[in-house]
Design a protein around this motif. Sequence first.
Motif, mmCIF file in Angstrom:
data_model
loop_
_atom_site.group_PDB
_atom_site.id
_atom_site.type_symbol
_atom_site.label_atom_id
_atom_site.label_comp_id
_atom_site.label_asym_id
_atom_site.label_seq_id
_atom_site.Cartn_x
_atom_site.Cartn_y
_atom_site.Cartn_z
ATOM 1 N N MET A 1 0.816 -1.243 -0.001
ATOM 2 C CA MET A 1 -0.049 -0.216 0.007
ATOM 3 C C MET A 1 0.990 1.346 0.018
ATOM 4 S SD MET A 1 -2.325 1.355 3.147
ATOM 5 C CE MET A 1 -4.049 1.111 2.256
ATOM 6 N N ALA A 2 0.399 2.350 -0.804
ATOM 7 C CA ALA A 2 1.302 3.443 -0.780
ATOM 8 C C ALA A 2 1.196 4.297 0.500
ATOM 9 C CB ALA A 2 0.872 4.134 -2.173
ATOM 10 N N HIS A 3 2.263 4.681 0.942
ATOM 11 C CA HIS A 3 1.922 5.965 1.986
ATOM 12 C C HIS A 3 2.909 6.607 1.876
ATOM 13 C CE1 HIS A 3 5.280 3.274 3.623
ATOM 14 N NE2 HIS A 3 5.466 4.161 4.298
ATOM 15 N N ARG A 4 2.972 7.808 2.846
ATOM 16 C CA ARG A 4 4.130 8.999 2.586
ATOM 17 C C ARG A 4 4.549 9.222 4.239
ATOM 18 N NH1 ARG A 4 0.409 13.773 1.177
ATOM 19 N NH2 ARG A 4 -0.752 12.771 2.741
ATOM 20 N N SER A 5 5.909 9.530 4.111
ATOM 21 C CA SER A 5 6.463 9.845 5.463
ATOM 22 C C SER A 5 7.619 10.966 5.035
ATOM 23 C CB SER A 5 7.138 8.355 5.802
ATOM 24 O OG SER A 5 8.259 8.046 5.164
ATOM 25 N N ARG A 6 7.925 11.292 6.437
ATOM 26 C CA ARG A 6 9.015 12.581 6.315
ATOM 27 C C ARG A 6 9.804 12.469 7.667
ATOM 28 N NH1 ARG A 6 5.451 17.676 5.083
ATOM 29 N NH2 ARG A 6 4.174 17.619 6.850
ATOM 30 N N LEU A 7 10.758 13.245 7.798
ATOM 31 C CA LEU A 7 11.056 13.731 9.143
ATOM 32 C C LEU A 7 10.154 14.574 9.755
ATOM 33 C CD1 LEU A 7 13.485 13.628 11.351
ATOM 34 C CD2 LEU A 7 14.502 15.650 9.999
ATOM 35 N N ALA A 8 9.745 14.275 10.990
ATOM 36 C CA ALA A 8 8.951 15.293 11.852
ATOM 37 C C ALA A 8 9.601 16.225 12.468
ATOM 38 C CB ALA A 8 8.037 14.563 12.544
ATOM 39 N N GLY A 9 10.799 15.743 13.124
ATOM 40 C CA GLY A 9 11.656 16.899 14.275
ATOM 41 C C GLY A 9 12.300 15.807 15.126
ATOM 42 N N PHE A 10 12.751 16.554 16.065
ATOM 43 C CA PHE A 10 13.653 15.998 17.337
ATOM 44 C C PHE A 10 12.985 16.030 18.656
ATOM 45 C CE2 PHE A 10 16.259 16.971 13.576
ATOM 46 C CZ PHE A 10 16.767 15.784 13.443
ATOM 47 N N ILE A 11 13.322 15.187 19.334
ATOM 48 C CA ILE A 11 12.861 15.060 20.559
ATOM 49 C C ILE A 11 13.888 14.873 21.527
ATOM 50 C CG2 ILE A 11 11.123 14.024 22.621
ATOM 51 C CD1 ILE A 11 9.743 15.330 19.795
ATOM 52 N N ILE A 12 14.067 16.239 22.607
ATOM 53 C CA ILE A 12 15.168 15.900 23.549
ATOM 54 C C ILE A 12 14.463 15.575 24.651
ATOM 55 C CG2 ILE A 12 16.829 17.425 24.634
ATOM 56 C CD1 ILE A 12 16.297 19.693 22.650
ATOM 57 N N ASP A 13 14.877 14.097 24.967
ATOM 58 C CA ASP A 13 14.429 13.516 26.263
ATOM 59 C C ASP A 13 15.650 13.717 27.238
ATOM 60 O OD1 ASP A 13 12.899 11.830 24.607
ATOM 61 O OD2 ASP A 13 14.182 10.383 24.351
ATOM 62 N N CYS A 14 14.766 14.384 28.414
ATOM 63 C CA CYS A 14 15.642 14.694 29.605
ATOM 64 C C CYS A 14 15.149 14.036 30.788
ATOM 65 C CB CYS A 14 15.199 16.142 29.878
ATOM 66 S SG CYS A 14 15.933 17.182 28.567
ATOM 67 N N GLN A 15 16.000 13.152 31.405
ATOM 68 C CA GLN A 15 15.933 12.571 32.727
ATOM 69 C C GLN A 15 15.897 13.480 33.802
ATOM 70 O OE1 GLN A 15 18.526 9.514 33.873
ATOM 71 N NE2 GLN A 15 16.702 8.275 34.632
ATOM 72 N N ARG A 121 1.980 21.252 5.505
ATOM 73 C CA ARG A 121 3.005 22.075 5.851
ATOM 74 C C ARG A 121 4.308 21.631 5.575
ATOM 75 N NH1 ARG A 121 0.595 23.718 11.862
ATOM 76 N NH2 ARG A 121 -1.275 24.461 11.102
ATOM 77 N N GLY A 122 5.332 22.487 5.553
ATOM 78 C CA GLY A 122 6.757 21.770 5.658
ATOM 79 C C GLY A 122 7.268 21.317 3.957
ATOM 80 N N PRO A 123 8.241 20.704 4.246
ATOM 81 C CA PRO A 123 8.787 19.772 2.816
ATOM 82 C C PRO A 123 7.702 18.934 2.522
ATOM 83 C CG PRO A 123 10.159 19.439 4.895
ATOM 84 C CD PRO A 123 9.163 20.343 5.210
ATOM 85 N N PRO A 124 7.446 18.496 1.276
ATOM 86 C CA PRO A 124 6.726 17.454 0.753
ATOM 87 C C PRO A 124 7.127 16.231 1.217
ATOM 88 C CG PRO A 124 7.727 18.650 -1.121
ATOM 89 C CD PRO A 124 8.145 19.233 0.055
ATOM 90 N N PRO A 125 6.037 15.299 1.754
ATOM 91 C CA PRO A 125 6.567 13.823 2.220
ATOM 92 C C PRO A 125 7.102 13.163 1.058
ATOM 93 C CG PRO A 125 4.264 14.593 2.938
ATOM 94 C CD PRO A 125 4.557 15.560 1.910
#
Length: 129
Positions: A1-15, A121-125
């Motif tokens: 099945m065709a689908h789309r994806s792209r980089l969404a962003g970065f999460i800075i995990d802080c303990q 929004r943002g760059p095309p997937p």
Amino acid sequence: MAHRSRLAGFIIDCQTGQIDPAADFWSGALGLARGETDEDDGDGAQYAQLANTADELYVAVQKVSHPSRVHLDIESDDIEAEADRLEKLGATRVEFIKRWWVMQAPTGHRFCVVQMKHPERGPPPNQWD
């Protein structure tokens, strides 16, 4: 099945016990404005979004119980198809949490596959068959 994806962003995990000082540090370090701090689904997870990012990437500070690290999110309009595609490239599924997959690259890096929120929004997937 065709689908789309792209980089969404970065999460800075802080303990950390307090998200606000961590978010203030990363806001200043990266030169990004502080967004609101919110809890996700009442389970104690806390996120502080950082604003004014390039290409509308999602960058947030997250309070976590595991050791601090940075991870990236890949967003897709079909998270199961995207997880399957990434497994074919060598990634493994670690755990399904709420509504996203935590995965591990062959290099040992953890990342998440999340639902695409704003494909216009943002760059095309990327389009995958």
